[in-house]
Design a protein around this motif. Structure first.
Motif, PDB file in Angstrom:
ATOM      1  N   ARG A   1      36.576  25.740  27.688  1.00  0.00           N
ATOM      2  CA  ARG A   1      37.764  25.948  28.527  1.00  0.00           C
ATOM      3  C   ARG A   1      37.422  25.806  30.007  1.00  0.00           C
ATOM      4  O   ARG A   1      38.184  25.223  30.782  1.00  0.00           O
ATOM      5  CB  ARG A   1      38.365  27.326  28.247  1.00  0.00           C
ATOM      6  N   LEU A   2      36.261  26.349  30.407  1.00  0.00           N
ATOM      7  CA  LEU A   2      35.827  26.212  31.792  1.00  0.00           C
ATOM      8  C   LEU A   2      35.649  24.744  32.150  1.00  0.00           C
ATOM      9  O   LEU A   2      36.113  24.281  33.211  1.00  0.00           O
ATOM     10  CB  LEU A   2      34.522  26.987  32.004  1.00  0.00           C
TER      11      LEU A   2
ATOM     12  N   PRO B   1      27.765  33.810  26.760  1.00  0.00           N
ATOM     13  CA  PRO B   1      29.148  33.330  26.831  1.00  0.00           C
ATOM     14  C   PRO B   1      29.548  32.650  25.531  1.00  0.00           C
ATOM     15  O   PRO B   1      28.715  32.026  24.862  1.00  0.00           O
ATOM     16  CB  PRO B   1      29.116  32.335  27.989  1.00  0.00           C
TER      17      PRO B   1
ATOM     18  N   ILE C   1      27.720  35.193  34.516  1.00  0.00           N
ATOM     19  CA  ILE C   1      28.679  35.958  33.728  1.00  0.00           C
ATOM     20  C   ILE C   1      29.114  37.141  34.585  1.00  0.00           C
ATOM     21  O   ILE C   1      28.393  38.134  34.726  1.00  0.00           O
ATOM     22  CB  ILE C   1      28.066  36.439  32.404  1.00  0.00           C
TER      23      ILE C   1
ATOM     24  N   ARG D   1      38.786  29.316  39.730  1.00  0.00           N
ATOM     25  CA  ARG D   1      38.070  30.563  39.985  1.00  0.00           C
ATOM     26  C   ARG D   1      36.645  30.556  39.435  1.00  0.00           C
ATOM     27  O   ARG D   1      35.963  31.579  39.489  1.00  0.00           O
ATOM     28  CB  ARG D   1      38.835  31.743  39.379  1.00  0.00           C
ATOM     29  N   HIS D   2      36.205  29.441  38.900  1.00  0.00           N
ATOM     30  CA  HIS D   2      34.910  29.408  38.218  1.00  0.00           C
ATOM     31  C   HIS D   2      33.829  28.722  39.040  1.00  0.00           C
ATOM     32  O   HIS D   2      32.860  28.201  38.478  1.00  0.00           O
ATOM     33  CB  HIS D   2      35.077  28.722  36.864  1.00  0.00           C
TER      34      HIS D   2
ATOM     35  N   ASP E   1      34.698  29.415  25.393  1.00  0.00           N
ATOM     36  CA  ASP E   1      35.018  29.693  26.792  1.00  0.00           C
ATOM     37  C   ASP E   1      34.349  28.684  27.718  1.00  0.00           C
ATOM     38  O   ASP E   1      34.900  28.333  28.765  1.00  0.00           O
ATOM     39  CB  ASP E   1      34.596  31.115  27.153  1.00  0.00           C
TER      40      ASP E   1
ATOM     41  N   ASP F   1      32.179  40.060  35.812  1.00  0.00           N
ATOM     42  CA  ASP F   1      32.994  41.015  35.064  1.00  0.00           C
ATOM     43  C   ASP F   1      34.276  40.388  34.536  1.00  0.00           C
ATOM     44  O   ASP F   1      34.736  40.724  33.445  1.00  0.00           O
ATOM     45  CB  ASP F   1      33.346  42.218  35.943  1.00  0.00           C
ATOM     46  N   ASP F   2      34.863  39.468  35.312  1.00  0.00           N
ATOM     47  CA  ASP F   2      36.196  38.959  34.966  1.00  0.00           C
ATOM     48  C   ASP F   2      36.254  37.449  34.779  1.00  0.00           C
ATOM     49  O   ASP F   2      37.338  36.891  34.587  1.00  0.00           O
ATOM     50  CB  ASP F   2      37.196  39.357  36.053  1.00  0.00           C
ATOM     51  N   ARG F   3      35.099  36.764  34.822  1.00  0.00           N
ATOM     52  CA  ARG F   3      35.125  35.302  34.747  1.00  0.00           C
ATOM     53  C   ARG F   3      33.720  34.758  34.584  1.00  0.00           C
ATOM     54  O   ARG F   3      32.733  35.468  34.792  1.00  0.00           O
ATOM     55  CB  ARG F   3      35.766  34.714  36.015  1.00  0.00           C
ATOM     56  N   LEU F   4      33.658  33.490  34.199  1.00  0.00           N
ATOM     57  CA  LEU F   4      32.413  32.743  34.232  1.00  0.00           C
ATOM     58  C   LEU F   4      32.413  31.893  35.501  1.00  0.00           C
ATOM     59  O   LEU F   4      33.436  31.303  35.859  1.00  0.00           O
ATOM     60  CB  LEU F   4      32.297  31.839  33.004  1.00  0.00           C
ATOM     61  N   VAL F   5      31.275  31.829  36.178  1.00  0.00           N
ATOM     62  CA  VAL F   5      31.198  31.101  37.446  1.00  0.00           C
ATOM     63  C   VAL F   5      30.039  30.109  37.390  1.00  0.00           C
ATOM     64  O   VAL F   5      28.888  30.491  37.133  1.00  0.00           O
ATOM     65  CB  VAL F   5      31.025  32.058  38.637  1.00  0.00           C
TER      66      VAL F   5
END
Length: 274
Positions: free
Chosen positions: A106-107, A99, A150, A65-66, A103, A152-156
């Motif tokens: 982890r990404l 960020p 950055i 999802r990133h 995290d 709302d629900d994830r880093l992309v």
């Protein structure tokens, strides 16, 4: 969607809002002509675009999802990818929190695990500007705040034009320089002790084992020097955009940081491997 001549397997995107306004997107040092159209981003395509489309499709297929989804080419031959609402991690807007380094680790781990073992199409043409330290599988090659949204629900992670074969350590060393960051305190760095803690947090978030931490410690300076070498070569040969970036002083920044890393290798290595 239908195939595009000259780009086997790459779909054509039919605009459902013809004539929609285009909003130029700023940021980055090497990309020009990137615009937002509705809920998509359009960027100039090149010989590498089918390979990038294949990478992003793979990531979408495995539920990563990133990264933005890739849709294909529009009527102007531009690469169309998903627009992800959010703020860029660099430059960070006032009041926005950066960020967490854990995290980012982890990404990076999720990204590498998703691509490790995947075989690109046999005709894939990647655009890599710096030779990596190995070619284990496809990596991003520019994992940095200026390519991180950055949401709302994830880093992309965006701007995949430079992806290609590399190693976990090569991506991590670049991310460490950018996100910790690894630079003198008078140039925005956190200080050597705090930098060591940031490195350890990145490795912890990634779940890096002992051997991986030792490799990362050894790679920090060479990876940073590799950027200086790229810019210096561009300066000598007139190759753009590297010659322009050299003239703007970027080569000096990378040399400064590489020398700082070398000066503090013992402290940074101890923080990683303690």
């Amino acid at each position: 969607m239908t195939g595009v001549p000259g780009a086997p397997g790459l779909p054509r995107v039919t605009d459902d809002r013809p004539g929609a306004p285009e909003e130029p997107l700023a940021g980055g040092n090497v990309s020009a002509g990137v615009v937002r159209v509705g809920d998509t981003v359009r960027r100039p395509a090149g010989p590498w675009t089918p390979a990038v489309h294949a990478v992003l499709t793979r990531l979408g297929d495995v539920g990563f999802r990133h990264a933005p989804r890739s849709f294909g080419l529009d009527a102007q031959g531009r690469h169309v990818v998903e627009f992800v609402p959010g703020v860029m991690a660099h430059p960070l807007p006032d009041g926005a929190a950066p960020p967490r380094v854990e995290d980012v680790g982890r990404l990076a781990r999720a990204l590498h695990d998703a691509l490790d073992g995947w075989t690109p199409p046999p005709d894939a043409r990647f655009q890599r500007v710096i030779p990596p330290d190995g070619e284990d599988f496809v990596i991003h090659h520019d994992l940095a705040p200026w390519n991180l949204v950055i949401a709302d629900d994830r880093l992309v992670l965006v701007d995949w034009d430079g992806c290609g074969p590399g190693t976990r350590t090569w991506d991590l060393a670049y991310a460490a320089h950018a996100f910790v960051p690894l630079a003198p305190a008078d140039a925005g760095g956190p200080g050597v002790e705090a930098a060591g803690a940031g490195l350890r947090a990145l490795a912890d978030g990634y779940g890096l084992d002992d051997a991986g931490r030792e490799r990362l410690a050894r790679t920090l300076a060479p990876r940073t020097w590799s950027m200086h070498t790229l810019l210096e070569h561009g300066h000598r040969t007139g190759t753009q955009p590297w010659a322009r970036l050299w003239d703007e002083g970027h080569g000096g920044y990378w040399r400064r940081d590489a020398e700082w890393i070398e000066d503090h290798t013992a402290t940074l290595t101890a923080a990683l491997t303690a």
